[in-house]
Design a protein around this motif. Structure first.
Motif, PDB file in Angstrom:
ATOM      1  N   GLN A   1       0.820  -1.214   0.000  1.00 60.29           N
ATOM      2  CA  GLN A   1       0.000   0.000   0.000  1.00 60.29           C
ATOM      3  C   GLN A   1       0.857   1.269   0.000  1.00 60.29           C
ATOM      4  OE1 GLN A   1      -2.380  -0.379   3.528  1.00 60.29           O
ATOM      5  NE2 GLN A   1      -3.015  -2.466   3.024  1.00 60.29           N
ATOM      6  N   LEU A   2       2.160   1.115   0.144  1.00 58.34           N
ATOM      7  CA  LEU A   2       3.048   2.274   0.310  1.00 58.34           C
ATOM      8  C   LEU A   2       3.220   3.052  -0.986  1.00 58.34           C
ATOM      9  CD1 LEU A   2       5.045   3.814   2.166  1.00 58.34           C
ATOM     10  CD2 LEU A   2       6.808   2.192   1.414  1.00 58.34           C
ATOM     11  N   THR A   3       2.967   4.356  -0.912  1.00 58.86           N
ATOM     12  CA  THR A   3       3.196   5.220  -2.077  1.00 58.86           C
ATOM     13  C   THR A   3       4.180   6.353  -1.792  1.00 58.86           C
ATOM     14  OG1 THR A   3       1.315   6.663  -1.514  1.00 58.86           O
ATOM     15  CG2 THR A   3       0.868   4.766  -2.964  1.00 58.86           C
ATOM     16  N   ARG A   4       4.370   6.689  -0.513  1.00 66.03           N
ATOM     17  CA  ARG A   4       5.246   7.833  -0.200  1.00 66.03           C
ATOM     18  C   ARG A   4       5.880   7.671   1.171  1.00 66.03           C
ATOM     19  NH1 ARG A   4       4.475  13.210   1.834  1.00 66.03           N
ATOM     20  NH2 ARG A   4       2.245  12.825   2.119  1.00 66.03           N
ATOM     21  N   VAL A   5       7.131   8.095   1.288  1.00 67.11           N
ATOM     22  CA  VAL A   5       7.868   8.074   2.555  1.00 67.11           C
ATOM     23  C   VAL A   5       8.168   9.513   2.959  1.00 67.11           C
ATOM     24  CG1 VAL A   5       9.998   7.375   3.718  1.00 67.11           C
ATOM     25  CG2 VAL A   5       8.891   5.825   2.078  1.00 67.11           C
ATOM     26  N   ASP A   6       7.791   9.864   4.186  1.00 63.63           N
ATOM     27  CA  ASP A   6       7.994  11.220   4.691  1.00 63.63           C
ATOM     28  C   ASP A   6       8.934  11.150   5.895  1.00 63.63           C
ATOM     29  OD1 ASP A   6       7.902  13.756   5.729  1.00 63.63           O
ATOM     30  OD2 ASP A   6       5.718  13.875   5.895  1.00 63.63           O
ATOM     31  N   LEU A   7      10.113  11.741   5.753  1.00 63.50           N
ATOM     32  CA  LEU A   7      11.108  11.729   6.835  1.00 63.50           C
ATOM     33  C   LEU A   7      11.068  12.998   7.682  1.00 63.50           C
ATOM     34  CD1 LEU A   7      14.216  10.334   4.895  1.00 63.50           C
ATOM     35  CD2 LEU A   7      12.458   9.047   6.134  1.00 63.50           C
ATOM     36  N   GLY A   8      10.094  13.852   7.465  1.00 62.18           N
ATOM     37  CA  GLY A   8      10.054  15.150   8.138  1.00 62.18           C
ATOM     38  C   GLY A   8       9.924  15.082   9.641  1.00 62.18           C
TER      39      GLY A   8
ATOM     40  N   GLY B   1       6.801  -6.675  -1.660  1.00 62.29           N
ATOM     41  CA  GLY B   1       6.607  -5.559  -0.738  1.00 62.29           C
ATOM     42  C   GLY B   1       7.916  -4.930  -0.314  1.00 62.29           C
ATOM     43  N   LEU B   2       8.920  -5.768  -0.036  1.00 61.09           N
ATOM     44  CA  LEU B   2      10.231  -5.245   0.340  1.00 61.09           C
ATOM     45  C   LEU B   2      10.852  -4.457  -0.800  1.00 61.09           C
ATOM     46  CD1 LEU B   2      11.663  -8.377   2.206  1.00 61.09           C
ATOM     47  CD2 LEU B   2      10.858  -6.249   3.253  1.00 61.09           C
ATOM     48  N   SER B   3      10.675  -4.928  -2.019  1.00 59.82           N
ATOM     49  CA  SER B   3      11.196  -4.212  -3.180  1.00 59.82           C
ATOM     50  C   SER B   3      10.530  -2.848  -3.325  1.00 59.82           C
ATOM     51  CB  SER B   3      10.966  -5.051  -4.447  1.00 59.82           C
ATOM     52  OG  SER B   3      11.489  -4.403  -5.585  1.00 59.82           O
ATOM     53  N   LEU B   4       9.228  -2.799  -3.082  1.00 58.29           N
ATOM     54  CA  LEU B   4       8.505  -1.531  -3.153  1.00 58.29           C
ATOM     55  C   LEU B   4       8.989  -0.565  -2.066  1.00 58.29           C
ATOM     56  CD1 LEU B   4       6.250   0.154  -4.443  1.00 58.29           C
ATOM     57  CD2 LEU B   4       4.632  -0.950  -2.883  1.00 58.29           C
ATOM     58  N   LEU B   5       9.198  -1.084  -0.872  1.00 59.04           N
ATOM     59  CA  LEU B   5       9.721  -0.251   0.213  1.00 59.04           C
ATOM     60  C   LEU B   5      11.079   0.338  -0.174  1.00 59.04           C
ATOM     61  CD1 LEU B   5       9.637   0.759   3.201  1.00 59.04           C
ATOM     62  CD2 LEU B   5      10.789  -1.386   3.816  1.00 59.04           C
ATOM     63  N   ALA B   6      11.942  -0.494  -0.738  1.00 63.01           N
ATOM     64  CA  ALA B   6      13.268  -0.013  -1.149  1.00 63.01           C
ATOM     65  C   ALA B   6      13.146   1.056  -2.225  1.00 63.01           C
ATOM     66  CB  ALA B   6      14.112  -1.184  -1.640  1.00 63.01           C
ATOM     67  N   ASP B   7      12.210   0.878  -3.167  1.00 60.80           N
ATOM     68  CA  ASP B   7      11.997   1.886  -4.208  1.00 60.80           C
ATOM     69  C   ASP B   7      11.607   3.227  -3.597  1.00 60.80           C
ATOM     70  OD1 ASP B   7      12.530   0.023  -6.171  1.00 60.80           O
ATOM     71  OD2 ASP B   7      10.409  -0.385  -6.619  1.00 60.80           O
TER      72      ASP B   7
ATOM     73  N   ILE C   1      11.925   4.351  -0.478  1.00 57.69           N
ATOM     74  CA  ILE C   1      12.948   4.962   0.385  1.00 57.69           C
ATOM     75  C   ILE C   1      14.072   5.539  -0.461  1.00 57.69           C
ATOM     76  CG2 ILE C   1      14.769   4.420   2.054  1.00 57.69           C
ATOM     77  CD1 ILE C   1      12.796   2.729   3.574  1.00 57.69           C
ATOM     78  N   SER C   2      14.485   4.843  -1.523  1.00 56.04           N
ATOM     79  CA  SER C   2      15.558   5.373  -2.362  1.00 56.04           C
ATOM     80  C   SER C   2      15.116   6.640  -3.086  1.00 56.04           C
ATOM     81  CB  SER C   2      16.023   4.312  -3.367  1.00 56.04           C
ATOM     82  OG  SER C   2      14.995   3.978  -4.275  1.00 56.04           O
ATOM     83  N   GLU C   3      13.822   6.727  -3.444  1.00 59.26           N
ATOM     84  CA  GLU C   3      13.305   7.951  -4.045  1.00 59.26           C
ATOM     85  C   GLU C   3      13.395   9.124  -3.071  1.00 59.26           C
ATOM     86  OE1 GLU C   3       9.880   5.631  -6.717  1.00 59.26           O
ATOM     87  OE2 GLU C   3       9.309   6.975  -5.071  1.00 59.26           O
ATOM     88  N   THR C   4      13.240   8.832  -1.786  1.00 58.27           N
ATOM     89  CA  THR C   4      13.234   9.888  -0.773  1.00 58.27           C
ATOM     90  C   THR C   4      14.635  10.286  -0.345  1.00 58.27           C
ATOM     91  OG1 THR C   4      11.106   9.047   0.043  1.00 58.27           O
ATOM     92  CG2 THR C   4      12.342  10.516   1.509  1.00 58.27           C
ATOM     93  N   THR C   5      15.519   9.288  -0.195  1.00 60.00           N
ATOM     94  CA  THR C   5      16.855   9.554   0.347  1.00 60.00           C
ATOM     95  C   THR C   5      17.911   9.769  -0.732  1.00 60.00           C
ATOM     96  OG1 THR C   5      17.435   7.209   0.434  1.00 60.00           O
ATOM     97  CG2 THR C   5      16.316   8.155   2.366  1.00 60.00           C
TER      98      THR C   5
ATOM     99  N   ALA D   1      16.562  -1.022   6.604  1.00 62.09           N
ATOM    100  CA  ALA D   1      15.988   0.216   7.143  1.00 62.09           C
ATOM    101  C   ALA D   1      16.987   0.959   8.011  1.00 62.09           C
ATOM    102  CB  ALA D   1      14.725  -0.098   7.939  1.00 62.09           C
ATOM    103  N   ALA D   2      17.754   0.219   8.799  1.00 64.13           N
ATOM    104  CA  ALA D   2      18.730   0.859   9.684  1.00 64.13           C
ATOM    105  C   ALA D   2      19.804   1.577   8.880  1.00 64.13           C
ATOM    106  CB  ALA D   2      19.355  -0.186  10.614  1.00 64.13           C
ATOM    107  N   MET D   3      20.278   0.949   7.811  1.00 60.94           N
ATOM    108  CA  MET D   3      21.303   1.582   6.982  1.00 60.94           C
ATOM    109  C   MET D   3      20.729   2.728   6.153  1.00 60.94           C
ATOM    110  SD  MET D   3      23.762  -1.490   5.553  1.00 60.94           S
ATOM    111  CE  MET D   3      22.443  -2.535   4.912  1.00 60.94           C
ATOM    112  N   ALA D   4      19.577   2.493   5.531  1.00 63.85           N
ATOM    113  CA  ALA D   4      19.037   3.445   4.561  1.00 63.85           C
ATOM    114  C   ALA D   4      18.514   4.714   5.200  1.00 63.85           C
ATOM    115  CB  ALA D   4      17.924   2.779   3.755  1.00 63.85           C
ATOM    116  N   VAL D   5      17.932   4.600   6.393  1.00 68.25           N
ATOM    117  CA  VAL D   5      17.272   5.760   7.011  1.00 68.25           C
ATOM    118  C   VAL D   5      17.983   6.233   8.277  1.00 68.25           C
ATOM    119  CG1 VAL D   5      15.103   6.639   7.982  1.00 68.25           C
ATOM    120  CG2 VAL D   5      15.051   5.048   6.044  1.00 68.25           C
TER     121      VAL D   5
END
Length: 362
Positions: free
Chosen positions: A189-196, A244-250, A252-256, A275-279
């Motif tokens: 269901q993930l479409t956007r990651v917000d790190l704010g 799902g994991l692939s979508l999460l990686a997509d 997060i990489s778009e955001t970071t 997640a620990a490394m990426a974020v």
């Protein structure tokens, strides 16, 4: 509150020798998974040694490799226990803790988000969450810890660390701008990651992850394919979780702007390594090396005649994660003579050491 598997006997202790010239022995066991905690193994080994050699000078130092028993080993080494109520893998609250010494905090994922925390042992491969691990990290940060050591072995979830990130302020949003639910299945269901709203205290902290696997996040060697079945996932669920994991990686990489899905260890603990490394900007280190450093193992070994190292059962897994010197040989430090005992044996390579001989330990 005393953590599961720990006891007052877990603290390093000595039995002073009375025989002149008697050898000194350091007993440094890992847990015997499913049988004994590291502290209980140490007690049993010491009872066996001192029964045969009364007056032998023996010191116990329980160790761990970043999985179950990590918290108990830290407490045995002098860390203070800080109790925390956090979400278990199903979302129900559990009583857990982290270890604290100075600016360092030790978090054991298995004790909050691990398989032992599943109610009645009922696996939840699609909905199990790592949120509780993030809640314990957040508690340690709020308490002023500036180096967070996270042992991520023994997890019950394959959510890519999504729950952990949400507990630390990351917003994982669906197409309607709502937070997605728990577990790996919800990642679709993930479409956007917000790190704010990521916790500001992370900016001044160092996160170090104890990890003994080098799997990537996705693919045939990834978190879902390799470890999903251990957490109850069937073939169709493994494929669902991997997508799902692939979508999460997509997302997060778009955001970071960086993609670490192929980094060694990204697939650890159902993707928590990723997640620990990426974020969180975490560094992954071999679990046994990190824990031996944290426990100041070198200072305990120096000057000893011999030492006994134990864990169990023994299998055909590579010895680097099981050898008493860890994966790096302690940078050339010569090892004293050592012996090994285990709770079982399956295809034990002789190159890994020599078994303990003699009568069974009481």
């Amino acid at each position: 509150m005393t953590p599961r598997g720990a006891s007052p006997a877990a603290r390093p202790r000595s039995s002073a020798g009375t025989i002149a010239g008697m050898a000194r022995v350091l007993v440094a066991p890992d847990k015997f998974k499913g049988s004994l905690s590291a502290a209980e193994v140490a007690d049993a080994v010491i009872r066996g040694l001192t029964a045969e050699l009364p007056g032998l000078h023996v010191t116990a130092l329980p160790v761990a490799d970043g999985g179950e028993g990590t918290l108990a080993a830290a407490l045995a080494a002098g860390f203070d226990r800080v109790p925390v109520t956090a979400s278990g893998p199903t979302g129900d609250p559990v009583e857990t803790a982290y270890g604290r010494r100075g600016a360092d905090a030790v978090v054991e994922m298995a004790d909050v988000s691990g398989l032992p925390r599943l109610p009645a042992g009922q696996v939840q491969p699609l909905t199990a969450t790592s949120r509780g691990t993030g809640e314990v990290i957040a508690a340690a940060l709020a308490d002023g810890a500036r180096r967070i050591v996270v042992g991520i072995g023994g997890s019950a979830c394959t959510d890519g660390g999504a729950g952990m990130l949400q507990a630390l302020g990351v917003r994982l949003l669906d197409a309607d701008g709502r937070e997605i639910g728990p577990g790996g299945a919800a990642l679709h269901q993930l479409t956007r990651v917000d790190l704010g709203e990521l916790r500001p205290s992370l900016a001044g902290a160092q996160v170090v992850v104890a990890c003994d696997v080098d799997n990537p996040l996705t693919g045939p060697l990834g978190a879902a394919a390799v470890y999903g079945p251990q957490k109850g996932a069937d073939e169709a669920q493994v494929e669902l979780l991997d997508r799902g994991l692939s979508l999460l990686a997509d997302r997060i990489s778009e955001t970071t702007g960086r993609d670490v899905r192929e980094a060694p260890g990204a697939g650890a603990a159902g993707g928590v390594g990723f997640a620990a490394m990426a974020v969180l900007g975490a560094t992954l280190r071999p679990g046994i090396d990190l824990m031996l450093d944290l426990l100041d193992f070198r200072s305990h070994v120096e000057g000893w005649t011999s030492w006994s190292w134990a864990r169990g059962p023994w299998t055909s897994r590579p010895c680097t994660a099981r050898h008493p010197w860890g994966s790096r040989g302690w940078r050339g430090t010569p090892a004293p003579p050592w012996s090994r005992c285990a709770a079982g044996r399956r295809s034990m390579p002789v190159s890994c050491g020599r078994p303990v001989s003699g009568r069974p330990i009481p």
